[in-house]
Scaffold this active site. Structure first.
Site, PDB file in Angstrom:
ATOM      1  N   ASP A  22       0.883  -1.166   0.000  1.00  0.00           N
ATOM      2  CA  ASP A  22       0.000   0.000   0.000  1.00  0.00           C
ATOM      3  C   ASP A  22       0.918   1.212   0.000  1.00  0.00           C
ATOM      4  OD1 ASP A  22      -1.687   2.116   0.562  1.00  0.00           O
ATOM      5  OD2 ASP A  22      -2.303   1.373   2.533  1.00  0.00           O
ATOM      6  N   LYS A  64       2.774  11.282  -3.380  1.00  0.00           N
ATOM      7  CA  LYS A  64       1.765  10.586  -4.173  1.00  0.00           C
ATOM      8  C   LYS A  64       0.865  11.578  -4.915  1.00  0.00           C
ATOM      9  CE  LYS A  64      -1.726   6.960  -3.457  1.00  0.00           C
ATOM     10  NZ  LYS A  64      -2.231   6.020  -2.439  1.00  0.00           N
ATOM     11  N   GLU A  95      -7.138   0.502  -4.621  1.00  0.00           N
ATOM     12  CA  GLU A  95      -7.156   0.376  -3.154  1.00  0.00           C
ATOM     13  C   GLU A  95      -8.467  -0.205  -2.625  1.00  0.00           C
ATOM     14  OE1 GLU A  95      -6.008   4.348  -2.004  1.00  0.00           O
ATOM     15  OE2 GLU A  95      -3.997   4.068  -2.840  1.00  0.00           O
ATOM     16  N   ASP A 112     -13.068   5.145   2.628  1.00  0.00           N
ATOM     17  CA  ASP A 112     -11.646   5.245   2.991  1.00  0.00           C
ATOM     18  C   ASP A 112     -11.327   6.673   3.423  1.00  0.00           C
ATOM     19  OD1 ASP A 112      -8.880   5.496   3.069  1.00  0.00           O
ATOM     20  OD2 ASP A 112      -8.524   4.416   1.199  1.00  0.00           O
TER      21      ASP A 112
HETATM   22  P1  ADP Z   1      -3.241   7.450   4.186  1.00  0.00           P
HETATM   23  O1  ADP Z   1      -4.153   6.493   3.523  1.00  0.00           O
HETATM   24  O2  ADP Z   1      -3.578   8.884   3.875  1.00  0.00           O
HETATM   25  O3  ADP Z   1      -1.801   7.139   3.932  1.00  0.00           O
HETATM   26  P2  ADP Z   1      -3.864   6.347   6.874  1.00  0.00           P
HETATM   27  O4  ADP Z   1      -4.928   5.443   6.447  1.00  0.00           O
HETATM   28  O5  ADP Z   1      -2.629   5.748   7.439  1.00  0.00           O
HETATM   29  O6  ADP Z   1      -3.478   7.421   5.762  1.00  0.00           O
HETATM   30  O7  ADP Z   1      -4.519   7.341   7.976  1.00  0.00           O
HETATM   31  C1  ADP Z   1      -3.775   8.261   8.674  1.00  0.00           C
HETATM   32  C2  ADP Z   1      -4.731   9.103   9.528  1.00  0.00           C
HETATM   33  O8  ADP Z   1      -5.401   8.261  10.469  1.00  0.00           O
HETATM   34  C3  ADP Z   1      -4.021  10.167  10.345  1.00  0.00           C
HETATM   35  O9  ADP Z   1      -4.754  11.388  10.257  1.00  0.00           O
HETATM   36  C4  ADP Z   1      -4.083   9.627  11.766  1.00  0.00           C
HETATM   37  O10 ADP Z   1      -4.105  10.654  12.736  1.00  0.00           O
HETATM   38  C5  ADP Z   1      -5.406   8.894  11.739  1.00  0.00           C
HETATM   39  N1  ADP Z   1      -5.540   7.887  12.807  1.00  0.00           N
HETATM   40  C6  ADP Z   1      -4.757   6.803  13.038  1.00  0.00           C
HETATM   41  N2  ADP Z   1      -5.185   6.116  14.117  1.00  0.00           N
HETATM   42  C7  ADP Z   1      -6.274   6.797  14.595  1.00  0.00           C
HETATM   43  C8  ADP Z   1      -7.159   6.614  15.712  1.00  0.00           C
HETATM   44  N3  ADP Z   1      -7.004   5.586  16.559  1.00  0.00           N
HETATM   45  N4  ADP Z   1      -8.159   7.506  15.886  1.00  0.00           N
HETATM   46  C9  ADP Z   1      -8.310   8.542  15.033  1.00  0.00           C
HETATM   47  N5  ADP Z   1      -7.525   8.772  13.974  1.00  0.00           N
HETATM   48  C10 ADP Z   1      -6.505   7.925  13.755  1.00  0.00           C
HETATM   49 MG    MG Z   2      -4.760   4.913   2.493  1.00  0.00          MG
END
Ligand code: ADP
Ligand code: MG
Length: 634
Positions: A12, A76, A181, A207
C-alpha cells in the site's frame, strides 16, 4: 513461513503512510520492522551534506520541521501529474515543486554544503519509499523479494498508474499488478474471492486517511480461467483534501483560541511554526486517544506558559462534525450515482479503510447512512496492504485452499465460568452460519460481563485459540443468574465472524468482529483436530466436572439462602436431610476445585441430583424460578 523468493508481496503506497504485507499459508499479515512498527510514513529526507544518508519513514517524518526543504512528503499527490495540474496541491507541500520535461511535476531539493541541487521525479521519491518497504519485507521474511502487487487509488489515470509502475521498477521490484485500493480492501475480507456458488457482490468502500477521502462502489464478480475475480468500479468519488489532518486542525484551532490569550496575543494571529507543530502533534495524540477513551488530557508547555485541559469525546465530535458530514454527503452522492449500474441490486458489504475510520463518530455516521454493519475486524490502516498481498497470493498460487472458505474449519464459542467453552457454531458448518444462545452471570450484582471468543475443538478455553474479547457494561446490579445475555454468532459468506451480545433486561449491548481463519494454516487445523480426538474422553469429563462445580455451587447458594430463611418452618428431620446433602456436595465441589481428576463425575452428579430432589419441598416454599432452566454463565 514463506521461504520462496518468488513470493509476491502486497504494498500500500499511501499518501501519508505505506505498508507491506505477505499472504502465505497463514493468510495475510503485515511485515513490520524489527521494532514491530508496521507503518512506514511516506516521507523521504535528502542529504544536505556529503556522506549523509537518505532517510525514509518515521525519522524523516519526526524531523521534518528541522529540514523542511529537504523533506518530501505526500509525493503521491504529484505522481504522473504535470506541475500545472498539481498546482492546487503544491501549496500544501512544504518543499519546492517545479516543472520538468513537458511540464511534468518535479521536486527540487536545494543545494546543501557540498551537495549540488537535485531535481527529482515523483517516481524517484516513491522508489525510495518502496525500497524501504522492500528492505523491511526482506528482513522480516529472511529472503529476497522481487515481486510486488502495488495498490493505487481507484481514480488514478493511466499516467498516474504508469508512474507507480516506474517507481516499482526503480526500487528493483517487478510490479506484477496494480490493484485499486478499494478492491484490495474488499479482498482482505475475502470479498470477491472465488468460491463455490460465488455470486457478484456489491461493496461500498469508505476510505478516510490522513489527507484524503475516497468512496467507491464496486462490483466483484467470479472470474474465469486465470482471473480469480472481475472487478468493476460502479462509481467513485471523494475529496482529495479531506482527512484526519483536518480533524487535527480543528482541534489545533480550538486549542489556539485558548492558548493565544495566555501568551498575550490575539487568537487571530497565526502561531509560529514551532508552536503550530507542537499544537498539531498534541492534537493528533488527543484525537487518537479519544477514539477509545471518553476524555483525554492536553498538556502543553509553550514558552513561559503551561496549558492543560481535558477534552471530551463529545467536544471533539462537535469540532469535527461538519467535516464528517461532508464525507457523508459525498458518499451518499456516489451511492446515488451507482444506482443505475446496480439496477436495484442491494449493497452487500461495507468496508472501512484508513486510520480516520477509527473515530467513533465516523463509524456511527457511516453505519447510520448505509444501514449496514461495516467490516472493521482488520486494522483500517492495514487492510489495503493485506488485500494487496491476497492478490499477490492469488497470482502466485501461494494460498488457494485456505482462502476459499466454504465450511468453517473449527468450532466457535465463548468461554463460560469455570473455563470451559460453550460452542455456538460447530466445525464443518457451511457458511454463512448463525447461532444464538442465552447466558447469565455467576456473581450477584455483576454490572459488566466479559465475553471471550474462542476457536477450537477442545473443551477448555485454555486448549483453544482465543480470537478476541469484549465486554457488555452498564448492566444494573441483579442477583447471579438473573441477567439474560443473548449472544449471537454470525459468520457471513466471506468467513467474517460477528459476535454480538445484548443483555435483555437492560438493553445494554456490545459486539466484536474477527476473521477466524487469518493466522491459521491447514496443518494447524489438522493438528487441532487430531488433538481433540486424542483428548476427547478426558475433555468431556473435565467439561462435565466444571459444569457440575458451577451449577452445584449455585444450588448450594440457593439452598443455603432458603434454608437460613425457612429453617424454622421445616420439620427437623427434613432440615437435617438437607444439611447432609449440602455437606456432601460441598465437599465434592471443593475437592474438584483442587483437582478435577480427583473426583468421580458420576458420583458428583448423583450427589447433586439427590440434593436437588430433596430440596423440592423447600422450593415449593420459596417463590423462585426453576433451577434447571438457568442459562450457563460467563
Ligand atoms: P493514508 O491512507 O492517507 O496514507 P492512513 O490510512 O494511514 O493514511 O490514515 C492516517 C490518519 O489516520 C491520520 O490522520 C491519523 O491521525 C489517523 N488515525 C490513526 N489512528 C487513529 C485513531 N485511533 N483515531 C483517530 N484517527 C486515527
Ligand atoms: Mg490509504
Amino acid at each position: 513461513m514463506s521461504t520462496d523468493p518468488n513470493v509476491i508481496v502486497g504494498i500500500d503506497l499511501g499518501t501519508t503512510n505505506s505498508l507491506v504485507a505477505i499472504c502465505d499459508s497463514r493468510g495475510p499479515r503485515i511485515l513490520g520492522d524489527v521494532q514491530g512498527n508496521s507503518m512506514v510514513p511516506s516521507v523521504v529526507r535528502y542529504p544536505q551534506a556529503p556522506n549523509q544518508p537518505e532517510v525514509v519513514g518515521t525519522q524523516a517524518k519526526l524531523e521534518a520541521t528541522l529540514f523542511p526543504r529537504h523533506t518530501v512528503s505526500s509525493v503521491k499527490r504529484l505522481m504522473g501529474r504535470s506541475r500545472a495540474d498539481a498546482g492546487p496541491d503544491v501549496g500544501y507541500l512544504g518543499y519546492e515543486v517545479v516543472a520538468g520535461d513537458r511540464g511534468a511535476a518535479r521536486v527540487r531539493i536545494p543545494a546543501g554544503l557540498g551537495v549540488p541541487e537535485r531535481v527529482l521525479s515523483p517516481e524517484e521519491v516513491s522508489a525510495s519509499i518502496l525500497k524501504a518497504l522492500k528492505a523491511q519485507a526482506q528482513t522480516a521474511l529472511g529472503h529476497e523479494v522481487h515481486k510486488a502487487v502495488i495498490t493505487v487509488p481507484a481514480y488514478f489515470d493511466d499516467a498516474q498508474r504508469q508512474a507507480t509502475r516506474v517507481a516499482g521498477r526503480l526500487a528493483g521490484l517487478e510490479v506484477v499488478r496494480l490493484v485499486p485500493e478499494p478492491t484490495a480492501a474488499a479482498l482482505a475480507y475475502g470479498i470477491g474471492l472465488p468460491r463455490v456458488g460465488a455470486k457478484p457482490t456489491n461493496v461500498i468502500v469508505y476510505d478516510l486517511g490522513g489527507g484524503t477521502f475516497d468512496i467507491s462502489v464496486l462490483r466483484l464478480s467470479p472470474g474465469e480461467g486465470d482471473e480469480p475475480y472481475f472487478f468493476q468500479a460502479l462509481s467513485v468519488g471523494g475529496d482529495t483534501h479531506l482527512g484526519g489532518d483536518d480533524f487535527d486542525h480543528a482541534l489545533v484551532e480550538a486549542m489556539w483560541r485558548e492558548v493565544a490569550p495566555l501568551l498575550g496575543v490575539p487568537a487571530a494571529t497565526t502561531p509560529s511554526p514551532g508552536v503550530a507543530k507542537l499544537l498539531s502533534q498534541e492534537a493528533e495524540r488527543v484525537k487518537i486517544l479519544l477514539s477509545s477513551a471518553e476524555a483525554a488530557l492536553v498538556r502543553l508547555d509553550i514558552e513561559s506558559i503551561a496549558y492543560s485541559r481535558t477534552f471530551s469525546r463529545s467536544e471533539l465530535e462537535a469540532l469535527i462534525g461538519d467535516l464528517v458530514e461532508r464525507t457523508i454527503v459525498s458518499a451518499t452522492r456516489v451511492l446515488e450515482q451507482a444506482r443505475q449500474a446496480l439496477a436495484g441490486e442491494p449493497i452487500d458489504s461495507l468496508v472501512l479503510v484508513g486510520g480516520s475510520t477509527r473515530v467513533p463518530l465516523v463509524r456511527r455516521r457511516v453505519r447510520e447512512t448505509f444501514g449496514l454493519e461495516p467490516y472493521t475486524a482488520l486494522n483500517p490502516d492495514e487492510v489495503v496492504a493485506l488485500g494487496a498481498s491476497v492478490q499477490g497470493a492469488l497470482l502466485s498460487g501461494a494460498r488457494s485452499g485456505a482462502l476459499l472458505l466454504d465450511v468453517l474449519p473449527l468450532s466457535l464459542g465463548v468461554e463460560t465460568v469455570g473455563g470451559a467453552v460453550a460452542k455456538l457454531i460447530v466445525r464443518n458448518s457451511t457458511v454463512p452460519a448463525r447461532a444464538k444462545e442465552f447466558f447469565s452471570t455467576s456473581v450477584d450484582g455483576q454490572t459488566g460481563i466479559r465475553l471471550s471468543v474462542y476457536q477450537g475443538e477442545r473443551e477448555m478455553a485454555a486448549d483453544c485459540r482465543k480470537l478476541g474479547e469484549f465486554s457488555v457494561s452498564g448492566i444494573p446490579p441483579m442477583p447471579a443468574g438473573v441477567p439474560q445475555l443473548e449472544v449471537t454468532f454470525a459468520v457471513d459468506a466471506n468467513g467474517v465472524l460477528n459476535v454480538s451480545a445484548v443483555e435483555r433486561r437492560s438493553g445494554r449491548q456490545a459486539s466484536l468482529q474477527v476473521v477466524p481463519t487469518h493466522g491459521l494454516t491447514q496443518a494447524e487445523v489438522e493438528r487441532i483436530e487430531q488433538e481433540s480426538f486424542r483428548h476427547a474422553r478426558e475433555d468431556m469429563t473435565r467439561h462435565r466436572v466444571v459444569d457440575l462445580i458451577v451449577n452445584g455451587k449455585l444450588d448450594l447458594k440457593w439452598i443455603g439462602e432458603r434454608l437460613a430463611k425457612h429453617r424454622t418452618e421445616l420439620a427437623p428431620e427434613y432440615a437435617a436431610e438437607l444439611d447432609a446433602g449440602v455437606a456432601t456436595l460441598a465437599a465434592l465441589i471443593s475437592r474438584a476445585e483442587q483437582d478435577w481428576q480427583s473426583v468421580d463425575a458420576n458420583q458428583m452428579h448423583r450427589a447433586k441430583e439427590t440434593l436437588d430432589r430433596a430440596s423440592m419441598k423447600l422450593q415449593e416454599l420459596a417463590i423462585a424460578t426453576s433451577l434447571r432452566e438457568r442459562p450457563r454463565q460467563v
